[in-house]
Design a protein around this motif. Structure first.
Motif, PDB file in Angstrom:
ATOM      1  N   HIS A  32      50.811 -43.562  51.192  1.00 34.59           N
ATOM      2  CA  HIS A  32      50.682 -42.876  49.905  1.00 34.59           C
ATOM      3  C   HIS A  32      49.651 -43.626  49.076  1.00 34.59           C
ATOM      4  CE1 HIS A  32      51.769 -41.967  45.704  1.00 34.59           C
ATOM      5  NE2 HIS A  32      52.319 -40.858  46.150  1.00 34.59           N
ATOM      6  N   THR A  33      48.555 -42.964  48.706  1.00 26.17           N
ATOM      7  CA  THR A  33      47.557 -43.563  47.822  1.00 26.17           C
ATOM      8  C   THR A  33      47.593 -42.835  46.488  1.00 26.17           C
ATOM      9  OG1 THR A  33      45.756 -42.102  48.512  1.00 26.17           O
ATOM     10  CG2 THR A  33      46.127 -44.096  49.817  1.00 26.17           C
ATOM     11  N   GLN A  34      47.371 -43.567  45.408  1.00 26.96           N
ATOM     12  CA  GLN A  34      47.612 -42.988  44.080  1.00 26.96           C
ATOM     13  C   GLN A  34      46.667 -43.571  43.038  1.00 26.96           C
ATOM     14  OE1 GLN A  34      51.769 -42.691  42.464  1.00 26.96           O
ATOM     15  NE2 GLN A  34      51.040 -44.280  41.057  1.00 26.96           N
ATOM     16  N   TRP A  35      46.204 -42.705  42.143  1.00 28.47           N
ATOM     17  CA  TRP A  35      45.498 -43.139  40.939  1.00 28.47           C
ATOM     18  C   TRP A  35      46.402 -42.883  39.732  1.00 28.47           C
ATOM     19  CZ3 TRP A  35      41.292 -46.024  40.358  1.00 28.47           C
ATOM     20  CH2 TRP A  35      40.391 -46.133  41.411  1.00 28.47           C
ATOM     21  N   GLN A  36      46.683 -43.947  38.994  1.00 27.46           N
ATOM     22  CA  GLN A  36      47.462 -43.851  37.755  1.00 27.46           C
ATOM     23  C   GLN A  36      46.467 -43.840  36.591  1.00 27.46           C
ATOM     24  OE1 GLN A  36      51.101 -44.178  37.458  1.00 27.46           O
ATOM     25  NE2 GLN A  36      50.848 -43.639  35.303  1.00 27.46           N
ATOM     26  N   LEU A  37      46.382 -42.697  35.885  1.00 26.24           N
ATOM     27  CA  LEU A  37      45.397 -42.557  34.816  1.00 26.24           C
ATOM     28  C   LEU A  37      45.967 -43.002  33.475  1.00 26.24           C
ATOM     29  CD1 LEU A  37      44.832 -40.105  37.027  1.00 26.24           C
ATOM     30  CD2 LEU A  37      43.053 -39.559  35.344  1.00 26.24           C
ATOM     31  N   ALA A  38      45.069 -43.405  32.591  1.00 27.08           N
ATOM     32  CA  ALA A  38      45.479 -43.771  31.239  1.00 27.08           C
ATOM     33  C   ALA A  38      46.199 -42.589  30.591  1.00 27.08           C
ATOM     34  CB  ALA A  38      44.258 -44.183  30.411  1.00 27.08           C
ATOM     35  N   GLY A  39      47.355 -42.832  30.058  1.00 28.16           N
ATOM     36  CA  GLY A  39      48.150 -41.762  29.487  1.00 28.16           C
ATOM     37  C   GLY A  39      49.335 -41.385  30.346  1.00 28.16           C
ATOM     38  N   VAL A  45      37.203 -48.651  35.086  1.00 24.79           N
ATOM     39  CA  VAL A  45      36.949 -48.802  33.654  1.00 24.79           C
ATOM     40  C   VAL A  45      35.861 -47.819  33.231  1.00 24.79           C
ATOM     41  CG1 VAL A  45      36.124 -50.366  31.851  1.00 24.79           C
ATOM     42  CG2 VAL A  45      37.656 -51.211  33.648  1.00 24.79           C
ATOM     43  N   ALA A  46      36.060 -47.177  32.065  1.00 28.38           N
ATOM     44  CA  ALA A  46      35.068 -46.246  31.513  1.00 28.38           C
ATOM     45  C   ALA A  46      34.332 -46.915  30.356  1.00 28.38           C
ATOM     46  CB  ALA A  46      35.757 -44.973  31.037  1.00 28.38           C
ATOM     47  N   ARG A  47      32.994 -46.796  30.336  1.00 27.22           N
ATOM     48  CA  ARG A  47      32.180 -47.400  29.277  1.00 27.22           C
ATOM     49  C   ARG A  47      31.248 -46.344  28.687  1.00 27.22           C
ATOM     50  NH1 ARG A  47      32.102 -51.446  33.273  1.00 27.22           N
ATOM     51  NH2 ARG A  47      32.985 -53.444  32.572  1.00 27.22           N
ATOM     52  N   HIS A  48      31.166 -46.339  27.320  1.00 28.46           N
ATOM     53  CA  HIS A  48      30.227 -45.472  26.623  1.00 28.46           C
ATOM     54  C   HIS A  48      29.775 -46.194  25.361  1.00 28.46           C
ATOM     55  CE1 HIS A  48      28.219 -41.945  25.074  1.00 28.46           C
ATOM     56  NE2 HIS A  48      28.918 -42.032  23.941  1.00 28.46           N
ATOM     57  N   ASN A  49      28.438 -46.396  25.282  1.00 26.44           N
ATOM     58  CA  ASN A  49      27.867 -47.214  24.214  1.00 26.44           C
ATOM     59  C   ASN A  49      28.562 -48.576  24.230  1.00 26.44           C
ATOM     60  OD1 ASN A  49      26.130 -45.149  23.520  1.00 26.44           O
ATOM     61  ND2 ASN A  49      27.542 -44.288  21.984  1.00 26.44           N
ATOM     62  N   ARG A  50      29.208 -48.961  23.141  1.00 23.13           N
ATOM     63  CA  ARG A  50      29.870 -50.258  23.108  1.00 23.13           C
ATOM     64  C   ARG A  50      31.388 -50.137  23.239  1.00 23.13           C
ATOM     65  NH1 ARG A  50      27.682 -53.559  18.059  1.00 23.13           N
ATOM     66  NH2 ARG A  50      28.233 -51.614  17.005  1.00 23.13           N
ATOM     67  N   THR A  51      31.828 -48.949  23.672  1.00 19.25           N
ATOM     68  CA  THR A  51      33.268 -48.723  23.863  1.00 19.25           C
ATOM     69  C   THR A  51      33.618 -48.865  25.341  1.00 19.25           C
ATOM     70  OG1 THR A  51      33.335 -47.193  22.000  1.00 19.25           O
ATOM     71  CG2 THR A  51      35.156 -47.080  23.589  1.00 19.25           C
ATOM     72  N   LEU A  63      40.277 -48.948  29.819  1.00 17.80           N
ATOM     73  CA  LEU A  63      40.840 -48.782  31.154  1.00 17.80           C
ATOM     74  C   LEU A  63      41.103 -47.294  31.382  1.00 17.80           C
ATOM     75  CD1 LEU A  63      42.108 -49.930  33.783  1.00 17.80           C
ATOM     76  CD2 LEU A  63      44.266 -50.094  32.520  1.00 17.80           C
ATOM     77  N   PHE A  64      40.511 -46.747  32.439  1.00 20.11           N
ATOM     78  CA  PHE A  64      40.658 -45.315  32.701  1.00 20.11           C
ATOM     79  C   PHE A  64      41.733 -45.019  33.746  1.00 20.11           C
ATOM     80  CE2 PHE A  64      39.342 -41.372  34.924  1.00 20.11           C
ATOM     81  CZ  PHE A  64      39.507 -40.498  33.867  1.00 20.11           C
TER      82      PHE A  64
END
Length: 568
Positions: free
Chosen positions: A457-464, A549-555, A558-559
């Motif tokens: 079983h492989t899984q991605w746990q998303l933020a939220g 990890v998600a990056r946009h500009n200086r933000t 953890l995704f």
């Protein structure tokens, strides 16, 4: 001395962590074993030397050939051989459990072996220890020698000690086979016979049986002390069922009733008069301590309902019926009102219980269990299919049985094993357990062969909190050939990044990051490899090991986190 040793060891381990090295642990284990042996010898000397009591071996020789309960010993040896040799407990994947449940009369091999087989080492150990206790008491009451003074031991088969040992073993075998044939459900384990032995002991030696119930906990402690003198544990998440939801109550009840009926027949032939109060007390204590009050049913594969009040009332009634059935005289049920003998009523009720269990069990063992659509795409091995499905009907509980129809059917999700020719339909690993552990090992086969299937079983746990996952299966002998068994829907992340919503969706190649719009996904790219990055919708996604990890500009945030299996 012991009360001084424990604090001393605690202080030493706290002050000198090196004491937990493998060499130190081995030394502590050896010292613990020596102390345990010494404590047992001391207890024997205090009871039978200082206390001037007769050695138990002297009394045992009066009832057993050379003082050994051979029928009990041979039964224990037999279940050990079946578990370790026939089921192959020491092989990769552990014991073959699926092939040795009592699935159907159309699969006679499972009927023959189910009562001798076990689902795990702890299952085996529990039944073996209980067999040693209750089997020895029952065999002592049965006796290898005739109980009539002056009767020659070898004058007939009935009085020949070796023939009596054989009759004891045959009796155990008949009870075990009867359980496989008549108890509803895919039963596995020696517990039906154990409960029959206990039922025989309750009627013939009630107070000794109560002592045996208490002694069983002590025997289990001593066995555990020898097996694992030093144990380590840590807090960790576990997938567990309520302990009472793993109890084959119908098999236990059937075995207990058969054992009681056999004992009633024996004591009447020997003109013995059991103490009714003692029998009632022993039956009640046994029923309570062996959890015979756990009357429950399935709401789903992970939800259950327990009828505790009904169960508590049932064990009290059962103890009373057993006590009444053991009466030696013909006293009426109610003086001057009902002339029927009380013991007859008790026996009739017990026979009725056994018949009702059998009436429920025979349709199960005769019904045709056919796999549903969930078995259309799985790993096939010599008539077995190992697959994964969600929200499907449990075909084994969906049988169209007399009276109840398919009212007992439940929906289930997880790793499923089916076999049309063997009438097998089994949920081997529930969905939530597979998600927690990350893998499941499934063994299929019979007495002549075995194969192992590994389900991942492989899984991605998303933020939220949302997740998406995939389930793969592979034959143990073909570890490079994975088969996709299931893909979950898209998992949507909660944060809005650069005015957009993102998610992760399973794909044939691995997983993709997707930009979401009102109609679903707009564009997607593959999740980057370790220590690499991809750009989507003006946002950079960087993967470091199992973290995305998600990056946009200086933000930066953890995704999602990736997990294949929990660290063991």
């Amino acid at each position: 001395m012991i009360f001084i040793t424990i604090p001393a060891l605690t202080l030493l381990v706290s002050a000198y962590p090196a004491l937990l090295s493998s060499e130190a642990v081995t030394l502590i284990e050896q010292a613990s074993l020596a102390l345990l042996v010494g404590a047992l010898v001391l207890s024997y000397l205090v009871i039978y030397r200082v206390g001037e009591r007769q050695s138990p071996f002297v009394r045992l020789r009066k009832r057993f050939v050379v003082g050994v309960p051979w029928g009990t010993v041979l039964a224990v040896a037999c279940v050990y051989v079946v578990y370790h040799v026939v089921q192959g407990a020491g092989n990769p994947g552990g014991p073959n459990v699926i092939g040795f449940r009592s699935w159907s009369l159309w699969y006679p091999e499972s009927i023959v072996f189910a009562w001798l087989s076990h689902a795990s080492s702890s299952h085996l150990t529990g039944n073996v220890l209980a067999t040693l206790v209750f089997g020895s008491i029952a065999e002592y009451a049965w006796s290898h020698y005739p109980t009539v003074t002056g009767q020659h031991s070898f004058s007939s088969l009935r009085t020949n000690p070796f023939a009596r040992i054989a009759m004891f073993i045959v009796g155990l075998s008949l009870v075990g086979i009867a359980g496989s044939l008549f108890v509803p459900g895919a039963i596995i384990g020696f517990s039906g016979v154990v409960f029959a032995l206990a039922g025989f002991a309750i009627v013939t030696r009630p107070l000794v049986t109560v002592g045996g119930i208490l002694g069983l906990d002590g025997l289990d402690l001593v066995y555990s002390g020898f097996q694992s003198p030093v144990g380590f544990a840590e807090a960790r998440p576990e997938f567990t069922f309520p302990y009472w939801a793993d109890t084959a109550l119908q098999g236990h009840l059937f075995g207990l009733v058969l054992g009681v009926l056999l004992a009633v027949w024996v004591v009447r032939r020997r003109s013995r008069s059991p103490n009714v109060g003692h029998v009632w007390f022993a039956a009640l204590v046994f029923a309570v301590t062996r959890s015979m009050w756990t009357i429950f049913w399935f709401l789903s594969d992970t939800e259950f309902v327990l009828f505790r009040g009904l169960g508590a009332a049932s064990v009290a009634v059962l103890a009373s019926v057993i006590a009444v059935a053991s009466l030696s005289d013909g006293r009426p049920l109610l003086q001057d009102r009902i002339e029927i003998q009380a013991r007859t009523v008790g026996v009739v009720i017990l026979v009725g219980i056994a018949v009702l269990v059998a009436l429920a069990g025979v349709p199960y063992n005769l019904a045709d269990v056919s796999p549903g659509e969930e078995a259309s795409d799985g790993i096939e091995i010599d008539g077995y299919t190992v697959t994964y499905a969600e929200n499907v009907e449990d075909q084994y509980t969906a049988l169209d049985l007399p009276v109840v129809g398919d009212a007992l059917s439940v929906e289930t999700s997880g790793v499923i094993v089916t076999s049309d020719e063997r009438n097998v339909w089994s949920l081997e690993t529930p969905r939530d357990e597979l998600a927690l552990n990350g893998f499941s090992v499934v063994v299929v086969g019979d007495t002549t062969w075995r194969e192992v299937v590994l389900v991942n079983h492989t899984q991605w746990q998303l933020a939220g909190g949302n997740t998406t996952y995939k389930v793969y299966g592979q034959h143990w002998g073909e570890m490079d050939d994975q088969r996709l068994l299931f893909s979950a829907p898209l998992g949507e992340g909660q944060p809005t990044i650069n005015g957009q919503r993102f998610g992760i969706v399973p794909s044939k190649r691995f997983y993709d990051i997707a930009v979401l719009d009102a109609n679903g996904t707009r564009k997607q790219v593959r999740v980057p490899a370790h220590n690499e990055s991809v750009e989507l919708g003006g946002v950079t996604f960087t993967r470091t090991d199992n973290t995305l990890v998600a990056r946009h500009n200086r933000t930066e945030l953890l995704f999602a986190e990736y997990r294949t299996e929990r660290e063991q």
